[in-house]
Enzyme design. Structure first.
Site, PDB file in Angstrom:
ATOM      1  N   ARG A 112       0.843  -1.210   0.000  1.00 44.78           N
ATOM      2  CA  ARG A 112       0.000   0.000   0.000  1.00 44.78           C
ATOM      3  C   ARG A 112       0.863   1.240   0.000  1.00 44.78           C
ATOM      4  NH1 ARG A 112       1.886   3.118   4.396  1.00 44.78           N
ATOM      5  NH2 ARG A 112       1.423   2.180   6.409  1.00 44.78           N
ATOM      6  N   ARG A 215      -5.375   5.628   0.773  1.00 50.02           N
ATOM      7  CA  ARG A 215      -4.448   4.510   0.896  1.00 50.02           C
ATOM      8  C   ARG A 215      -4.741   3.653  -0.317  1.00 50.02           C
ATOM      9  NH1 ARG A 215      -2.051   3.327   6.096  1.00 50.02           N
ATOM     10  NH2 ARG A 215      -1.277   5.349   6.747  1.00 50.02           N
ATOM     11  N   THR A 259       6.195   8.247  10.055  1.00 51.28           N
ATOM     12  CA  THR A 259       6.766   6.960   9.633  1.00 51.28           C
ATOM     13  C   THR A 259       6.413   6.654   8.184  1.00 51.28           C
ATOM     14  OG1 THR A 259       4.833   5.646  10.282  1.00 51.28           O
ATOM     15  CG2 THR A 259       6.538   5.984  11.946  1.00 51.28           C
ATOM     16  N   ARG A 295       4.465  -7.313  12.498  1.00 54.46           N
ATOM     17  CA  ARG A 295       3.155  -6.958  13.065  1.00 54.46           C
ATOM     18  C   ARG A 295       2.318  -8.223  13.199  1.00 54.46           C
ATOM     19  NH1 ARG A 295       1.046  -1.352  10.003  1.00 54.46           N
ATOM     20  NH2 ARG A 295       2.928  -0.158  10.430  1.00 54.46           N
ATOM     21  N   GLU A 300      -1.584  -3.187  12.512  1.00 54.97           N
ATOM     22  CA  GLU A 300      -0.750  -2.581  13.535  1.00 54.97           C
ATOM     23  C   GLU A 300      -1.377  -2.745  14.917  1.00 54.97           C
ATOM     24  OE1 GLU A 300       0.277   1.502  12.799  1.00 54.97           O
ATOM     25  OE2 GLU A 300       2.174   0.961  13.720  1.00 54.97           O
TER      26      GLU A 300
HETATM   27  P1  ADP Z   1      -1.526  -0.228   6.950  1.00 54.61           P
HETATM   28  O1  ADP Z   1      -0.677  -1.249   6.318  1.00 54.61           O
HETATM   29  O2  ADP Z   1      -2.572   0.213   6.007  1.00 54.61           O
HETATM   30  O3  ADP Z   1      -0.719   0.861   7.525  1.00 54.61           O
HETATM   31  P2  ADP Z   1      -2.482  -2.051   9.079  1.00 54.61           P
HETATM   32  O4  ADP Z   1      -1.198  -2.581   9.615  1.00 54.61           O
HETATM   33  O5  ADP Z   1      -3.517  -1.672  10.075  1.00 54.61           O
HETATM   34  O6  ADP Z   1      -2.299  -0.759   8.219  1.00 54.61           O
HETATM   35  O7  ADP Z   1      -3.075  -3.138   8.089  1.00 54.61           O
HETATM   36  C1  ADP Z   1      -4.264  -2.900   7.420  1.00 54.61           C
HETATM   37  C2  ADP Z   1      -4.953  -4.198   7.050  1.00 54.61           C
HETATM   38  O8  ADP Z   1      -4.218  -4.849   6.038  1.00 54.61           O
HETATM   39  C3  ADP Z   1      -5.083  -5.180   8.198  1.00 54.61           C
HETATM   40  O9  ADP Z   1      -6.341  -5.809   8.118  1.00 54.61           O
HETATM   41  C4  ADP Z   1      -4.013  -6.190   7.894  1.00 54.61           C
HETATM   42  O10 ADP Z   1      -4.306  -7.470   8.412  1.00 54.61           O
HETATM   43  C5  ADP Z   1      -4.051  -6.206   6.387  1.00 54.61           C
HETATM   44  N1  ADP Z   1      -2.809  -6.689   5.806  1.00 54.61           N
HETATM   45  C6  ADP Z   1      -1.578  -6.169   5.912  1.00 54.61           C
HETATM   46  N2  ADP Z   1      -0.687  -6.889   5.252  1.00 54.61           N
HETATM   47  C7  ADP Z   1      -1.359  -7.936   4.697  1.00 54.61           C
HETATM   48  C8  ADP Z   1      -0.998  -9.048   3.875  1.00 54.61           C
HETATM   49  N3  ADP Z   1       0.257  -9.222   3.458  1.00 54.61           N
HETATM   50  N4  ADP Z   1      -1.979  -9.889   3.516  1.00 54.61           N
HETATM   51  C9  ADP Z   1      -3.255  -9.713   3.910  1.00 54.61           C
HETATM   52  N5  ADP Z   1      -3.653  -8.696   4.657  1.00 54.61           N
HETATM   53  C10 ADP Z   1      -2.726  -7.810   5.049  1.00 54.61           C
HETATM   54  C1  CIR Z   2       2.022   4.868  17.340  1.00 56.73           C
HETATM   55  O1  CIR Z   2       2.753   5.820  17.617  1.00 56.73           O
HETATM   56  O2  CIR Z   2       2.176   3.727  17.799  1.00 56.73           O
HETATM   57  C2  CIR Z   2       0.884   5.117  16.392  1.00 56.73           C
HETATM   58  N1  CIR Z   2       0.689   6.537  16.280  1.00 56.73           N
HETATM   59  C3  CIR Z   2       1.178   4.498  15.043  1.00 56.73           C
HETATM   60  C4  CIR Z   2       2.508   4.887  14.485  1.00 56.73           C
HETATM   61  C5  CIR Z   2       2.767   4.327  13.095  1.00 56.73           C
HETATM   62  N2  CIR Z   2       3.470   3.131  13.217  1.00 56.73           N
HETATM   63  C6  CIR Z   2       4.468   2.651  12.521  1.00 56.73           C
HETATM   64  O3  CIR Z   2       5.343   1.998  13.064  1.00 56.73           O
HETATM   65  N3  CIR Z   2       4.460   2.829  11.207  1.00 56.73           N
END
Ligand code: ADP
Ligand code: CIR
Length: 342
Positions: A112, A215, A259, A295, A300
């Site tokens: 993403r 996103r 970040t 993660r 996250e």
């Molecule tokens: P972002 O990557 O958008 O910063 P998150 O860590 O919250 O935020 O992830 C967003 C969503 O994408 C979550 O539901 C996560 O489980 C899903 N996700 C992330 N990586 C993968 C992957 N490789 N395969 C499937 N789902 C994924």
């Molecule tokens: C935090 O500080 O934990 C949240 N504001 C999320 C920060 C983004 N996290 C990351 O590691 N990319």
């Protein structure tokens, strides 16, 4: 506002870098959109378990509050004040044959990028009218996409709880009520102005007005990382002909969380490494070497399930998109080699 109460055992970047001197120098400043230091740090002040703890309200925040943002950016990305960011979105430069063609380890791949619309505040400082304008102009642009990217927009407003929960559970949609985002005002007027666009197969998705205004996401089952990257690049290029993105030569793509600056890219796999995960030190030694973040599988601040982890590039600024994906790819190859040896 007085210097906040930051306990000694707080490990966030906010706690590490907000000295009383930095606080004094910045506490009375305000960006043209009215964003203050108090707002920038509120998430980390209320959430002492933050990893970072700060957000920007607009591109100007990164300049005006540089006494706080610069050391955090340097610490997280290893990127200095005079460095320049560079972009490379050419899939031909990525060396990434599927590291797991039999599908034994990699469950799914997702890449993403975050994007925000040029000349508007970021989510933390945006007004309801501006947010609604972002939604309508982005959706107008998305509705012109063709071929594999053709899809439809689903606003959160009016979406049933069941559909929303299923989309979240299946990893397609952002979750609701994130306390880190809440504290910086990113959940104001929820759910208005928020939604998700996706194609029929849900291999191409766009989140609208979550942490960033867009996103842009490419994802699919298995480990064909290059195919996922190629689709993402074609989507980014199509969307940027319709919507102008906020970008500068120093920080790259401007995002609300420091970040995410630069490439604003997180390239991840969900990978099953149950044996390696029994020795977290050995696991971490590999991810640290390749600049990767671990993660849990619901995003996250979530936990692993059944030995499956979300592994992604940690650095996003000062390296190109191709290098960010290459970091992830090389680390994943090393993880699979280590898991096979156990
Ligand atoms: P972002 O990557 O958008 O910063 P998150 O860590 O919250 O935020 O992830 C967003 C969503 O994408 C979550 O539901 C996560 O489980 C899903 N996700 C992330 N990586 C993968 C992957 N490789 N395969 C499937 N789902 C994924
Ligand atoms: C935090 O500080 O934990 C949240 N504001 C999320 C920060 C983004 N996290 C990351 O590691 N990319």
């Amino acid at each position: 506002m007085n210097y906040p109460n930051l306990p000694k055992d707080c490990t966030s970047m906010l706690c590490k870098h907000l000295s009383p001197e930095v606080f004094e120098a910045l506490k009375d400043k305000k960006t043209a959109n009215g964003f203050t230091l108090e707002q920038a740090i509120n998430s980390g002040v209320l959430n002492l378990d933050s990893g970072i703890g700060v957000y920007a309200g607009d591109a100007e925040s990164y300049e005006l509050f540089d006494g706080l943002f610069d050391p955090i950016i340097e610490d997280y990305h290893g990127f200095g004040k005079n460095d320049k960011h560079q972009s490379n979105l050419n899939p031909d430069d990525l060396k990434a044959p599927n590291p797991d063609p039999e599908g034994k380890f990699i469950v799914s791949t997702r890449i993403r990028v975050g994007r925000n619309v040029a000349n508007l505040p970021l989510g933390p400082a945006i007004s309801k009218e501006q947010r609604d304008f972002v939604e309508s102009s982005v959706v107008e642009g998305l509705n012109t996409l063709e071929g594999e990217l053709k899809g439809s927009y689903h606003p959160l407003l009016g979406m049933s709880k069941e559909v929303q929960d299923d989309l979240i559970k299946d990893h397609f949609l952002f979750k609701e009520g994130d306390r880190f985002l809440d504290a910086v005002g990113l959940n104001r007027n929820w759910p208005e102005g928020r939604g998700i666009y996706h194609n029929t197969d849900k291999t191409f998705l766009v989140w609208v007005n979550e942490e960033d205004q867009l996103r842009i996401i490419s994802m699919q089952q298995g480990g064909d990382i290059k195919e996922v990257f190629t689709r993402l690049v074609s989507a980014i290029k199509s969307i940027e002909t319709k919507v102008p993105f906020s970008y500068n030569d120093h920080l790259g793509y401007i995002t609300s969380c420091p970040t995410n600056l630069g490439t604003a890219m997180r390239a991840s796999v969900h990978i099953a490494v149950p044996k390696l995960a029994e020795d977290m030190d050995a696991f971490k030694a590999i991810t640290d070497k390749h600049h990767l973040q671990i993660r849990g599988i619901h995003g996250e601040h979530s936990q692993s399930e059944g030995g499956v982890y979300d592994i992604s590039n940690l650095r996003r600024l000062g390296i190109t998109e191709v290098e960010a994906v290459q970091d992830m790819y090389d680390g994943v190859v090393a993880l699979i080699t280590a898991e096979k040896a156990l």
